[in-house]
Design an enzyme around this catalytic site. Sequence first.
Site, PDB file in Angstrom:
ATOM      1  N   THR A  97       0.860  -1.188   0.000  1.00 17.29           N
ATOM      2  CA  THR A  97       0.000   0.000   0.000  1.00 17.29           C
ATOM      3  C   THR A  97       0.892   1.232   0.000  1.00 17.29           C
ATOM      4  O   THR A  97       1.622   1.477   0.969  1.00 17.29           O
ATOM      5  CB  THR A  97      -0.931   0.000   1.231  1.00 17.29           C
ATOM      6  OG1 THR A  97      -1.768  -1.159   1.164  1.00 17.29           O
ATOM      7  CG2 THR A  97      -1.807   1.247   1.246  1.00 17.29           C
ATOM      8  N   LYS A 172      -7.934   1.138  -2.103  1.00 12.81           N
ATOM      9  CA  LYS A 172      -7.373   0.594  -0.858  1.00 12.81           C
ATOM     10  C   LYS A 172      -7.375   1.651   0.245  1.00 12.81           C
ATOM     11  O   LYS A 172      -7.689   1.352   1.402  1.00 12.81           O
ATOM     12  CB  LYS A 172      -5.950   0.079  -1.097  1.00 12.81           C
ATOM     13  CG  LYS A 172      -5.183  -0.357   0.164  1.00 12.81           C
ATOM     14  CD  LYS A 172      -5.745  -1.610   0.820  1.00 12.81           C
ATOM     15  CE  LYS A 172      -5.100  -1.901   2.179  1.00 12.81           C
ATOM     16  NZ  LYS A 172      -3.833  -2.577   2.116  1.00 12.81           N
ATOM     17  N   LYS A 240       0.881   4.244   8.524  1.00 10.72           N
ATOM     18  CA  LYS A 240       1.410   4.557   7.195  1.00 10.72           C
ATOM     19  C   LYS A 240       0.259   4.791   6.224  1.00 10.72           C
ATOM     20  O   LYS A 240       0.254   5.761   5.456  1.00 10.72           O
ATOM     21  CB  LYS A 240       2.274   3.393   6.690  1.00 10.72           C
ATOM     22  CG  LYS A 240       2.850   3.610   5.293  1.00 10.72           C
ATOM     23  CD  LYS A 240       3.286   2.302   4.649  1.00 10.72           C
ATOM     24  CE  LYS A 240       2.060   1.461   4.274  1.00 10.72           C
ATOM     25  NZ  LYS A 240       2.357   0.261   3.509  1.00 10.72           N
TER      26      LYS A 240
END
Lengths: 294, 294
Positions: A97, A172, A240
């Site tokens: 990701t 995502k 993150k």
Amino acid sequence: MKIAYLGLGLMGQAMAVNLAKAGLEVVGWNRTPGKPGEAALMAAGGKVENSIEAAVKDAAVVFTCLGDIGDVEQVLTGKGGVVDFAMAGVVIADFSTIGPEAAKRIYDALRAKSMHFLDAPVTGGDVGARNGTLTIMVGGDEEPFRKALFALEKMGKNIKHCGPSGSGQALKLCNQILCAVNMISVCEAFRLAEQLGVDENLLVDVLSGGAGGSWALSNLGPRIIKKDFEPGFALKHMLKDLRLVFENIDGQDDLLPGTKLAQDLFKIVGEGDGSDSGGADGARGTQAMRLAYK
Amino acid sequence: MKIAYLGLGLMGQAMAVNLAKAGLEVVGWNRTPGKPGEAALMAAGGKVENSIEAAVKDAAVVFTCLGDIGDVEQVLTGKGGVVDFAMAGVVIADFSTIGPEAAKRIYDALRAKSMHFLDAPVTGGDVGARNGTLTIMVGGDEEPFRKALFALEKMGKNIKHCGPSGSGQALKLCNQILCAVNMISVCEAFRLAEQLGVDENLLVDVLSGGAGGSWALSNLGPRIIKKDFEPGFALKHMLKDLRLVFENIDGQDDLLPGTKLAQDLFKIVGEGDGSDSGGADGARGTQAMRLAYK
């Protein structure tokens, strides 16, 4: 047809093993040699090489599962990276990701060398990776997506081409918002139950089937009740991902106040916890968020 | 056995009609006469009286579905209320959401007159009320709960005795936190999708089955996509319920920052909207919350 898999961490090794078990020719590589992922892949019939060059040479498909933007760019488009050794026409799909902006940058850099790049972030956690039931959200051109599909299908169940480069990453990030904010709702429902003396079993038994229901309540709720706080997804990864959300909307925090709140709470959790492995997708993050409220 | 139903609004009339359709003897009363609820109940075989006294006299069970704390206390324990006319031993169950503190106060006042009080807030909306599929969360003593169960079963599907007086209300407030905060997660996922150019159908199609899934995403998401913003639950009710959450924890806002954020956003929605009927449980609240972020 040779498939290279770069990055044999918790997720990567499980996915590479599924490729090997399906009878495909898989060559793995890990940045830090000697990790359990290498042995797992070899036990499943795969090979392991000790350089990117050896791993990706002549590979028709290259998969990567690495971490943050810097890691992915270093391995793919950096000096001595995949771009220097893979053949023209190769399809490269990255499961990390990293957000849509970085994905598009990599796509452009690789296209300049006649290489195809797909951003292909996943959800489903380590359990989904082991069972081959991941959801894989793919951005990029359709032809390379079709070329890679036979292998993606060995690793995931719900594989969706979402649109042009970056759109898998974008979806995502939407998913991470849902996960993070739904965890706030579960944490606060449990906290109110505690304040008001409600039997917490009722939250799951009575409310999960109604308009307050969610994956988080049905799956993390029972673990909160049992005080099973084993992590399912590292806190540092959730932090993150939430950082990527705001980076990709140029830091307009006020557009997403709930997501910002989740980020603030997870940060407090990270500081208070002292570890970087608290579960965010799993129940431990939920517990930690509860503690963070105190 | 006579059953009185006081409060024939959208929810109340649907529930009273289900009692009458099941062949029970139902006598309704509405604060404001001449509303459609009265006709609906009569059409289903029930009676309508024009005073509380006439409605509750000799009733074995009294149901109320009214609104906020003041309304419920006025009708039940105020001067000229149920307490003045119902018979000793009557079981009174209130479906309004008023929070555990008010419920316990009413319980005590009625017990002093040998009347039994159950707090019995519901979820499932007007659709659940019409179909008799409501979830009914009951707090209070077990014996009156068992006595009222035959009638509750005509109105709901998932009927749960949650514990002593107030515990049905407490669980309902937990449910409202889940609903309100999950709506933030859906709103922000749609907003990020818009910012990043993601096809919003993918949010529902790809993400609703995963770790980001929720009732809100599966049920309100498709309506957001279709721009179907018909209200399912009045915004003023959601604001009332969130107010009750904080009143019942003595205003400790910092314990529930996500819920506080939802309350702030819904307030902005209410101001911006100019109406008090925006859907909170329904999709219109979601739209309104999205607008509120702008």
